[in-house]
Structure formats: C-alpha cells, structure tokens
Design an enzyme around this catalytic site. Structure first.
Site, PDB file in Angstrom:
ATOM      1  N   SER A   1       0.844  -1.191   0.000  1.00  0.00           N
ATOM      2  CA  SER A   1       0.000   0.000   0.000  1.00  0.00           C
ATOM      3  C   SER A   1       0.885   1.249   0.000  1.00  0.00           C
ATOM      4  O   SER A   1       1.685   1.420  -0.923  1.00  0.00           O
ATOM      5  CB  SER A   1      -0.960  -0.044   1.185  1.00  0.00           C
TER       6      SER A   1
ATOM      7  N   ASP B   1      -8.542  -5.083  -6.281  1.00  0.00           N
ATOM      8  CA  ASP B   1      -8.243  -4.082  -5.259  1.00  0.00           C
ATOM      9  C   ASP B   1      -9.120  -2.841  -5.461  1.00  0.00           C
ATOM     10  O   ASP B   1      -9.029  -2.174  -6.484  1.00  0.00           O
ATOM     11  CB  ASP B   1      -6.763  -3.687  -5.360  1.00  0.00           C
TER      12      ASP B   1
ATOM     13  N   HIS C   1      -6.727  -5.787  -1.904  1.00  0.00           N
ATOM     14  CA  HIS C   1      -5.665  -4.942  -1.354  1.00  0.00           C
ATOM     15  C   HIS C   1      -4.812  -5.774  -0.406  1.00  0.00           C
ATOM     16  O   HIS C   1      -4.933  -5.709   0.817  1.00  0.00           O
ATOM     17  CB  HIS C   1      -6.282  -3.746  -0.633  1.00  0.00           C
TER      18      HIS C   1
END
Length: 673
Positions: free
Chosen positions: A497, A584, A616
C-alpha cells in the site's frame, strides 16, 4: 550527519538461545515459507459472553473457518462454517452467545457482507444479502442481546444508513437514513447518541441524536489538526458519560470522560510520549479499568486495584507481551495471548477466581523450537531532530551479545508500513522472521505521518509524500549503515500500500540508495489514486486532500503529478518486483499496470505478479506464499541472501505473471515446469 541511536535494552527480546557466542547464520535451519505464512493452527480464540464456549479460527480443508468447543473441553472442537475459497479472518460473538458473526467479501473486493452461524443448529445465514454493498458494525451491546446496529450503503454507496438487525429473525429495520454523516456512536441500549459530520477543512463536527432526530447545534467540533487521533469511543452503561480519545489542547491523545449533560471533560489517562490506544472496560458498568499507550512497546496503567493485580500476575507468569482478547460477562474468565516474539504466540485461559492459567493452544506449533529472532525497539533521530520509533530484527547468530551488532554489515530490507496513517509496533512479525532467517537485517520505521505518536508527528507528514516522509526512511537506512548493521550497497526497500508507494519512490526519486524494490499494491500515480477511491471513502476525502493535495486545484494537481513515481519512471535503474490484486478497490490494478507499461516502454526490467482473486493484499495463504516465494528468489539475486527454491509454491495459487518472468531466477521454471 551523525544519526543518534538509543537501544532500549530493558525491552529488547533476545534470541532463542539467550545470547552468548555467535554462530554462523548459515548453520541456522531454513524455516519453510509454509510454516510462516500458511494457515495457523488456531487463531483469535474468544470466549462466549456466557462463558460456556470457546471459538477460534482454524483451517477446514485448507481454508480458514470458524470452530467452537465447550470451554471445559476445548479439545472437542467442531467446524461451524464451511468457506471453501475465501478465508474468514475476523469474527465476533453475538451478545446472547447463540451465534458467531463474521464478515467476508468476494475475491478481495471489500464489499463485505455479514454472516451468522447458530451454535446449536449450525445453520449459516447471510444477514446482509446485498450486492456491491459494504456492511459496517455500528453498535453491539452486552445489555441488549437480541439485536445489533449495522450500517448498510445499498441506497447510496457513499453513506451508510443505520439498521437494527434482529438476530433471531434476521429482520432489518431502518433506524436512520444517512444524508452525509461519517459515522455514528450508540450507547449500551443501542440508542444512537452521536453523529459525525465531515467538515470542509478535513475535521469533523459531532451532533447529539435525540428522539427528535439529529440536533442542529454541535456537541463537539474537531479541527483538522486533531482529526487523525480524536473521536468518541463509547458510553458508560448508564449513558451519562461518553469517552473520548482526545488530542485537543495537547499533542498526544488522552483518554477523557465527558459528562453528557454538562459537557464537562475529565482527564482519565495521558502520556506525553504516545497516544492512548487501548482501554479495558468493566463488562458491567463500562467504567474504565485500565488504559494503554504504545510507544516502543505497549504499557498499561491500571485504575482498578483488582485489574492491576490481574495484570501483574499475568506479566509475572508469562514471558513476553500479553493482551486480553476476551472476557466473559461475569468477568471470571479471560482469554490472554502471550507473544514472546522468539517463540510462537500462545493463547491461555485465565481463571480470575483461582488465579490459574491453562494453555489453550499455540498459534503455530510448527515453529516451536525454531531459532526465531528477537525484535529490538529503537529510537532513531531524523535529520531535523524528530524521533523515529523503529524496530530491528537481525538474523539469528549474526551478532555477539546484548544489542548485538553483526560481525560485519548485512544486506538489509527496509520494510515500510502502509497507511501511511498507521504504525509499526513491537511483536511477532512473520515478515521480520522470514527475512531475518534468509540472512537479512530487517528495519521497520515509523516515519512522520505515522499515527500513535501525537498529532504533531502525524501532521508533520502532511504534504510530505516523497518528501520528508521519504527522508525519514533514508535517515534510518543511513543510521543502519553508520552503525555497521547494513551494507550500503545491498539495501532493498519493500512494502504494501503506502509501503509499496515508498518502494516506488525509493527507486525513482533516490535510485542510488537502494539495490532493488518490492512494491505490493502500491500506487504509482497519485492523480488516478485519488480519482478512483471507493465511494464509501467520501466522508474522509477532504481529510485525505489536506494530508496529500487537493486534486481540484491547479497547485494540488501539480503536486500530485510531481510526487507520483510514474512521472519519474525513467529514473528507475534497479530491479523491481510488483505484486497486485486484480480486485483491489483502494489501489486499482491500473496503478501497477501504469508503472509496468512505463518501464516496458523505457526498456527497464520489472517482474509483475498479478492475482485475479485478490484485492488490497493477499488474503489466501496459497497466494501469499506464492508471492513470497517469488520475492525471496528476487531478493536473493540482488542482495545475496539465502532462499528456499520456488519449487511447487505456485501450483495451488492463482498467480499470473503478465510481464518480466525472465527477470526473477527460477520463476519461469516454476510456472511452466
């Protein structure tokens, strides 16, 4: 510039052999990926409110499911769910102890639905059977046992309407239609009491909710500067007091109690070093019994003499950090997790009447007896004087005694946390253990912008993506090099991320600093990142703009372009590995596609790994193991560490490699062999 380092020796976890003469790391057995990243034996053991049952998460035919057993016979477990693809990763008990409730999505799309399974009948029901809808849990009460309050955004994907969910019938009754509120706080009677409305400046305004609806006059106003670590967390049982984690008029957030009628605020707990992040409440009155901060490690302060004695007993009996994970309604029994770091975490049943501990299970018994590495909490000083709380793990046997510097500098992986409005903490970390076992020093840094260390530290990251936030990471690497821990020519940057973004920044803005990078679901283009955020992030959009840049202004759009790794893709000169989930909803697949396409156009090698059934991050262990198999082969090629051959690790995963299979040793053979 000299970087200062403060080892916190009183808090350091040692190595498994307790120190002494160093041994060659190559003599330490290789720990297989499966044992670190495969399904745990058991996890998240929790007592039912009535104290009759113990529930946990464990694999059923290779997929994590919910199990339950009588507390007096924890060996008589039976599976309560039968998920066949997507693992169950969290759950909670219904207040009446009749059911287990959990949320799950499809393929990582984060459209979470709520499910319930009855303990007696074994029947599983979908309690929020709506497509493209994300459920929120708004209210759970020990007092009201037959229903919950949930938020459902099927009417307007930006806002969650509040419903009362009858647990017996599954009936949903509308309580409040949401026309622009970020969230709601209910009391123990499941009455809505507060509504939070996002402000244009990135803060929030709280309004009382009465029988007549939401009041017009604000009950509390939270400015942008306090927005990251201030908010109400619940009411006492009598409804007369609301608790806050509150940084107003101070830097680090305190635990405050506010009289509902007079508005008077009373300080309960505060530390100048870190925000209050944990509390223990009396199960009957909901009065605070203890509070905690997490600076280098978690530190509890007890307000209740009995709780103080309990915590002292547990700390005396268990070696390692402890956390209380469930308590029965009568508060006679607790589940307690003990994390020694140098051994796998163990869950215990604590009987408060007899002051006895009974082991329930070890989360990963296959790691018992392994030479697991310790973790050292650090304070590293950045170039402008800010203190960066960090965590270092060294390969077992690579150093001498005390805080043992390696006999010679090691290859190092800088492991960057996501968020960025989150933090790294002390405790068992599979990635630290895995990489250290492969011969790398592993360093995790709470760079500015991280939460938990006060609003000034969080606010210091505003507008500093690819700026001072990245400089903090560089300063930590410089410290490790100067301290003789890291070989400056063999440092990798890796993360997920925001950590993936940091890896891309490292290879574009400062390509000379890193030997390679691993980007997991990281954004490459901040303009497209902000233009594709999920609709249910609407309430926090203005705060994100304040902390990054406003794409609706010319200046903000220019900032986003300049701070995007994609803009500087031509600067990449070192090997890069990218992992992405096709579903995602936060960092779309296009973020990885864009940077890969730019590198292909520039003739720069990159290996791109894609999972069509992930979002994600990689929730399915077979996918996580597959990506990590590729990662350690990739790192070994550049940094020279040990690695377990990829072998059959990809066979049961959904892995696809759209580009660059030839740039990671052994990958083509593993895919096609």
């Amino acid at each position: 510039m000299r970087r200062m380092f403060t080892p916190v020796t009183a808090m350091c976890a040692g190595t498994a052999d307790g120190g002494g003469a160093a041994t060659s790391h190559n003599e330490v057995p290789l720990i297989e990926r499966e044992r670190l990243f495969g399904n745990p034996h058991r996890a998240q053991g929790r007592l039912s409110p009535d104290g009759r049952w113990l529930a946990w998460i464990a694999p059923l035919e290779g997929v994590l499911n919910l199990w339950v057993a009588p507390i007096d016979h924890p060996d008589q477990g039976r599976a309560m769910t039968a998920e066949q693809v997507r693992p169950i990763r969290s759950y909670f008990w219904s207040p009446d102890s009749q059911a287990l409730l959990y949320v799950n999505d499809t393929g990582g799309d984060e459209n979470f639905r709520l499910f319930g399974v009855n303990i007696d009948s074994g029947e599983t029901r979908t309690l929020t059977p709506f497509k493209e809808t994300r459920v929120q849990i708004i209210g759970i009460s020990r007092l009201v046992r037959d229903r919950l309050l949930v938020g459902i955004n099927n009417r307007d994907p930006r806002w969650h309407d509040v419903y009362s969910l009858d647990l017996a019938s599954g009936e949903l009754t509308l309580v409040l239609e949401n026309e622009g509120y970020a969230g709601f706080i209910a009391d123990e009677h499941l009455e809505l009491r507060l509504a939070a409305q996002p402000r244009e400046d990135g803060g929030e305004t709280y309004f009382r909710i009465t029988a007549n609806g939401i009041e017009d006059e604000p009950f509390a106003t939270i400015g942008f500067e306090d927005s990251a670590n201030t908010g109400p967390i619940g009411f006492t049982r009598d409804g007369n007091t609301v608790y806050w984690i509150d940084s107003r008029e101070r830097d680090t957030a305190a635990l405050m109690a506010q009289d509902w009628h007079s508005g008077e605020l009373r300080l309960i707990g505060h530390s100048p070093r870190a925000d209050v992040t944990g509390i223990l409440l009396d199960p009957v009155s909901d009065e605070v019994q203890a509070w905690a901060i997490d600076y280098l490690r978690t530190e509890w302060t007890a307000l209740d003499d009995t709780i103080a004695a309990d915590l002292a007993f547990l700390e005396g009996e268990l070696k390692g950090d402890i956390s209380v994970t469930s308590r029965t309604d009568d508060d006679r029994r607790w589940t307690v997790v003990n994390d020694p770091v140098t051994a796998p975490a163990e869950t215990w049943l604590y009987d408060r009447d007899t002051r006895t501990l009974t082991s329930l299970y070890i989360s990963r018994p296959e790691l018992s007896g392994e030479q697991l590495a310790g973790m050292t909490p650090l304070e590293i000083t950045a170039r402008d004087g800010k203190t960066l709380v960090s965590y270092l793990t060294l390969p077992e046997g690579s150093d001498a005694d005390g805080f043992r510097r390696p006999t010679s500098p090691l290859p190092m992986v800088l492991l960057v946390h996501g968020g960025p409005w989150a933090r790294d903490s002390y405790g068992s970390n599979a990635y630290h253990q895995w990489l250290a076992n492969r011969g790398y020093a592993v360093l995790s840094v709470n760079y500015r912008g991280s939460t938990g260390f006060g609003k000034r530290f969080t606010g210091a990251g505003d507008g500093e993506w690819a700026g001072a936030m990245h400089n903090d990471l560089l300063d930590a690497v410089a410290w490790a090099v100067e301290a003789g821990i890291a070989d400056a020519e063999r440092v990798a940057i890796m993360g997920g991320s925001y950590g993936g973004y940091a890896a891309l920044v490292g290879l574009t803005f400062t390509p000379e600093q890193f030997a390679c990078g691993v980007d997991i679901v990281g954004p490459s283009n901040l303009e497209t990142l902000l233009s594709t955020i999920p609709p249910y992030w609407e309430a926090g959009k203005r705060q994100m703009y304040r902390r990054m840049a406003d794409p609706e202004t010319e200046e903000g759009a220019a900032w986003l372009k300049e701070r995007s790794p994609l803009t500087h893709a031509g600067q990449i000169s070192q090997p890069l590995l990218i992992g992405q989930g096709a579903n995602d909803p936060r960092v779309k697949q296009a973020e990885s596609d864009q940077i890969v396409d730019a590198m292909k156009a520039n003739g720069i090698p990159v290996t791109y790994v894609l999972f069509p059934d992930e979002g994600h991050g990689f929730a399915r262990p077979v996918n996580n193991i597959a990506f990590n198999a590729v990662t350690e082969a990739f790192l070994a090629e550049t940094l020279g560490g040990r690695f377990e051959p990829i072998g059959e690790a990809l066979k049961t995963s959904s892995i696809q490699v759209p580009h660059g299979v030839e740039y990671t040793p052994g990958l083509d053979e593993a895919l096609n062999g």
